[in-house]
Design a protein around this motif. Structure first.
Motif, PDB file in Angstrom:
ATOM      1  N   ASP A 110      41.821  31.437  43.885  1.00  0.00           N
ATOM      2  CA  ASP A 110      41.610  32.255  42.766  1.00  0.00           C
ATOM      3  C   ASP A 110      42.439  33.201  42.495  1.00  0.00           C
ATOM      4  O   ASP A 110      43.076  33.667  41.042  1.00  0.00           O
ATOM      5  CB  ASP A 110      40.100  33.603  43.327  1.00  0.00           C
ATOM      6  CG  ASP A 110      38.587  31.452  43.467  1.00  0.00           C
ATOM      7  OD1 ASP A 110      38.750  30.724  43.190  1.00  0.00           O
ATOM      8  OD2 ASP A 110      38.372  32.258  43.857  1.00  0.00           O
ATOM      9  N   ARG A 111      43.124  34.085  43.808  1.00  0.00           N
ATOM     10  CA  ARG A 111      44.325  34.987  43.612  1.00  0.00           C
ATOM     11  C   ARG A 111      45.297  34.847  42.720  1.00  0.00           C
ATOM     12  O   ARG A 111      46.035  35.421  41.429  1.00  0.00           O
ATOM     13  CB  ARG A 111      44.579  36.212  44.312  1.00  0.00           C
ATOM     14  CG  ARG A 111      44.754  36.803  44.212  1.00  0.00           C
ATOM     15  CD  ARG A 111      44.776  38.152  45.049  1.00  0.00           C
ATOM     16  NE  ARG A 111      46.335  37.466  45.923  1.00  0.00           N
ATOM     17  CZ  ARG A 111      47.189  38.657  46.917  1.00  0.00           C
ATOM     18  NH1 ARG A 111      47.456  39.758  46.536  1.00  0.00           N
ATOM     19  NH2 ARG A 111      48.032  37.882  47.674  1.00  0.00           N
ATOM     20  N   THR A 112      45.512  33.269  43.225  1.00  0.00           N
ATOM     21  CA  THR A 112      47.139  32.664  42.422  1.00  0.00           C
ATOM     22  C   THR A 112      46.806  32.618  40.299  1.00  0.00           C
ATOM     23  O   THR A 112      47.700  33.262  40.434  1.00  0.00           O
ATOM     24  CB  THR A 112      46.926  31.663  42.613  1.00  0.00           C
ATOM     25  OG1 THR A 112      47.081  31.062  44.365  1.00  0.00           O
ATOM     26  CG2 THR A 112      48.818  30.240  42.117  1.00  0.00           C
ATOM     27  N   MET A 113      45.390  31.999  40.301  1.00  0.00           N
ATOM     28  CA  MET A 113      45.268  31.451  39.424  1.00  0.00           C
ATOM     29  C   MET A 113      44.951  33.631  38.565  1.00  0.00           C
ATOM     30  O   MET A 113      45.427  33.435  37.138  1.00  0.00           O
ATOM     31  CB  MET A 113      44.062  31.075  39.190  1.00  0.00           C
ATOM     32  CG  MET A 113      43.022  31.326  37.572  1.00  0.00           C
ATOM     33  SD  MET A 113      44.521  30.065  36.562  1.00  0.00           S
ATOM     34  CE  MET A 113      44.328  28.920  36.963  1.00  0.00           C
ATOM     35  N   ALA A 114      44.764  33.916  39.050  1.00  0.00           N
ATOM     36  CA  ALA A 114      44.048  35.401  38.255  1.00  0.00           C
ATOM     37  C   ALA A 114      45.745  36.394  38.148  1.00  0.00           C
ATOM     38  O   ALA A 114      45.987  36.830  37.487  1.00  0.00           O
ATOM     39  CB  ALA A 114      43.480  36.669  39.324  1.00  0.00           C
ATOM     40  N   LEU A 115      46.907  35.982  39.359  1.00  0.00           N
ATOM     41  CA  LEU A 115      48.316  36.622  38.934  1.00  0.00           C
ATOM     42  C   LEU A 115      48.404  36.257  38.260  1.00  0.00           C
ATOM     43  O   LEU A 115      49.600  36.915  37.593  1.00  0.00           O
ATOM     44  CB  LEU A 115      48.784  36.281  40.500  1.00  0.00           C
ATOM     45  CG  LEU A 115      48.847  37.713  41.775  1.00  0.00           C
ATOM     46  CD1 LEU A 115      48.851  36.737  42.705  1.00  0.00           C
ATOM     47  CD2 LEU A 115      48.996  38.297  41.156  1.00  0.00           C
TER      48      LEU A 115
ATOM     49  N   LYS B  29      42.542  47.243  40.324  1.00  0.00           N
ATOM     50  CA  LYS B  29      42.164  45.981  40.259  1.00  0.00           C
ATOM     51  C   LYS B  29      42.288  44.815  39.455  1.00  0.00           C
ATOM     52  O   LYS B  29      43.357  45.293  38.140  1.00  0.00           O
ATOM     53  CB  LYS B  29      40.424  46.335  39.862  1.00  0.00           C
ATOM     54  CG  LYS B  29      39.442  46.880  40.665  1.00  0.00           C
ATOM     55  CD  LYS B  29      37.878  46.926  39.976  1.00  0.00           C
ATOM     56  CE  LYS B  29      37.314  47.799  41.185  1.00  0.00           C
ATOM     57  NZ  LYS B  29      35.461  47.450  40.736  1.00  0.00           N
ATOM     58  N   LEU B  30      42.356  43.731  40.200  1.00  0.00           N
ATOM     59  CA  LEU B  30      43.224  42.332  39.342  1.00  0.00           C
ATOM     60  C   LEU B  30      42.465  41.803  38.321  1.00  0.00           C
ATOM     61  O   LEU B  30      41.101  40.977  38.758  1.00  0.00           O
ATOM     62  CB  LEU B  30      44.061  41.686  39.745  1.00  0.00           C
ATOM     63  CG  LEU B  30      44.933  40.467  39.702  1.00  0.00           C
ATOM     64  CD1 LEU B  30      46.231  41.452  39.216  1.00  0.00           C
ATOM     65  CD2 LEU B  30      44.629  39.417  40.818  1.00  0.00           C
ATOM     66  N   PRO B  31      42.446  41.847  36.806  1.00  0.00           N
ATOM     67  CA  PRO B  31      41.359  41.592  37.043  1.00  0.00           C
ATOM     68  C   PRO B  31      41.110  39.764  36.757  1.00  0.00           C
ATOM     69  O   PRO B  31      42.179  39.345  37.103  1.00  0.00           O
ATOM     70  CB  PRO B  31      41.932  41.524  34.877  1.00  0.00           C
ATOM     71  CG  PRO B  31      42.781  42.249  35.293  1.00  0.00           C
ATOM     72  CD  PRO B  31      43.325  42.555  36.497  1.00  0.00           C
ATOM     73  N   GLY B  32      39.730  39.048  36.503  1.00  0.00           N
ATOM     74  CA  GLY B  32      39.641  37.824  36.710  1.00  0.00           C
ATOM     75  C   GLY B  32      39.589  37.169  38.218  1.00  0.00           C
ATOM     76  O   GLY B  32      39.682  36.126  38.504  1.00  0.00           O
ATOM     77  N   ILE B  33      39.173  38.374  39.116  1.00  0.00           N
ATOM     78  CA  ILE B  33      38.916  37.949  40.277  1.00  0.00           C
ATOM     79  C   ILE B  33      37.292  38.470  41.047  1.00  0.00           C
ATOM     80  O   ILE B  33      37.536  39.647  40.891  1.00  0.00           O
ATOM     81  CB  ILE B  33      40.598  37.901  41.863  1.00  0.00           C
ATOM     82  CG1 ILE B  33      40.509  37.434  42.611  1.00  0.00           C
ATOM     83  CG2 ILE B  33      40.645  39.435  41.319  1.00  0.00           C
ATOM     84  CD1 ILE B  33      41.319  36.915  43.488  1.00  0.00           C
ATOM     85  N   ASP B  34      36.997  38.209  41.419  1.00  0.00           N
ATOM     86  CA  ASP B  34      35.491  39.038  42.376  1.00  0.00           C
ATOM     87  C   ASP B  34      36.076  38.968  43.783  1.00  0.00           C
ATOM     88  O   ASP B  34      34.820  40.235  44.050  1.00  0.00           O
ATOM     89  CB  ASP B  34      34.360  38.129  42.257  1.00  0.00           C
ATOM     90  CG  ASP B  34      34.012  38.134  40.389  1.00  0.00           C
ATOM     91  OD1 ASP B  34      34.191  38.932  40.188  1.00  0.00           O
ATOM     92  OD2 ASP B  34      34.225  36.930  40.522  1.00  0.00           O
TER      93      ASP B  34
END
Length: 254
Positions: free
Chosen positions: A166-171, A136-141
């Motif tokens: 959202d995923r761009t920020m998480a990445l 799991k990539l942290p910081g995304i639901d």
């Protein structure tokens, strides 16, 4: 697929629509993907439906960044698989990047349809297909938090065409360098990515492949300078100004 006359003034745009509709019919594209295309097409109108100088500079910076990468990965969703599977594969070979299927509106049937399309076009290894290798990539639901341990999770540079903010920020928070294609210079994705190519992916992908070939002859120092000279915020501002100028010209004509 509907026969579109080459003489039609909007033949290319209509062909893109047809590819997405076909992709939807074949299980590649989600209904929401069709809506996203409509939004992107509206911005393409505003940008003049051509690759501007700001986009070309972003493409050059993206090519340099990808050639500098140690573990580049290209994220593939349904729209990308429907619109430009061959080109994405050519890019991955050119920059020695892995391909990983990653979906927001995910289901196994659609994932398998995308995998089938990629394999049909010559891909041997596709990541994001083995649940035993998932993390799991942290910081995304959303479902996009599920990534491959050997792909996006381990990557230093990730290409995310047609991405969600959202995923761009998480990445970014995970320390990845993010390169995206986004026709909306105001989107969260555009504003968050390291390098945003504000252009239609079907146009820009060919230019990115070509630029990557050209820059393979450059040394490390030259590539680093191209990257350091690029300012994503400034580049996005230029695209907004381009939209403003296009609208102003249209208003004068009217």
């Amino acid at each position: 697929m509907t026969l579109i006359p080459k003489s039609h003034p909007r033949a290319k745009s209509l062909l893109i629509r047809e590819k997405l509709v076909s992709g939807f019919d074949n299980g590649l594209v989600a209904k929401e993907g069709l809506l996203a295309q409509g939004r992107g097409e509206a911005f393409d109108y505003l940008l003049g439906e051509k690759t501007n100088q700001a986009a070309k500079r972003a493409i050059k910076a993206a090519a340099a960044q990808l050639l500098q990468a140690q573990k580049p990965v290209i994220s593939v969703n349904g729209n990308v698989a429907a619109l430009c599977p061959k080109e994405i594969i050519r890019l991955s070979k050119q920059i020695k990047a892995k391909l990983e299927v990653n979906l927001f509106y995910t289901n196994e049937k659609r994932k398998q349809a995308i995998i089938k399309t990629l394999k049909k076009n010559g891909v041997k290894e596709i990541l994001g297909t083995n649940s035993a290798n998932s993390t799991k990539l942290p910081g995304i639901d959303s479902a996009r938090r599920i990534v491959d341990k050997d792909g996006i999770f381990a990557a230093d540079v990730v290409v995310v065409p047609l991405e969600d903010g959202d995923r761009t920020m998480a990445l970014r928070n995970a320390g990845k360098t993010v390169i995206t294609f986004d026709l909306n210079p105001l989107s969260r994705t555009s504003q968050t990515a390291n390098i945003t190519i504000v252009d239609n992916v079907t146009r820009a992908i060919e230019l990115l492949i070509s630029e990557s070939k050209k820059l393979t002859k450059r040394n490390e120092k030259s590539l680093e300078k191209i990257i350091s000279d690029f300012d994503n915020k400034k580049n996005l501002t230029e695209n907004v100004i381009q939209i403003k100028n296009n609208l102003t010209r249209r208003a004068r004509v009217a």
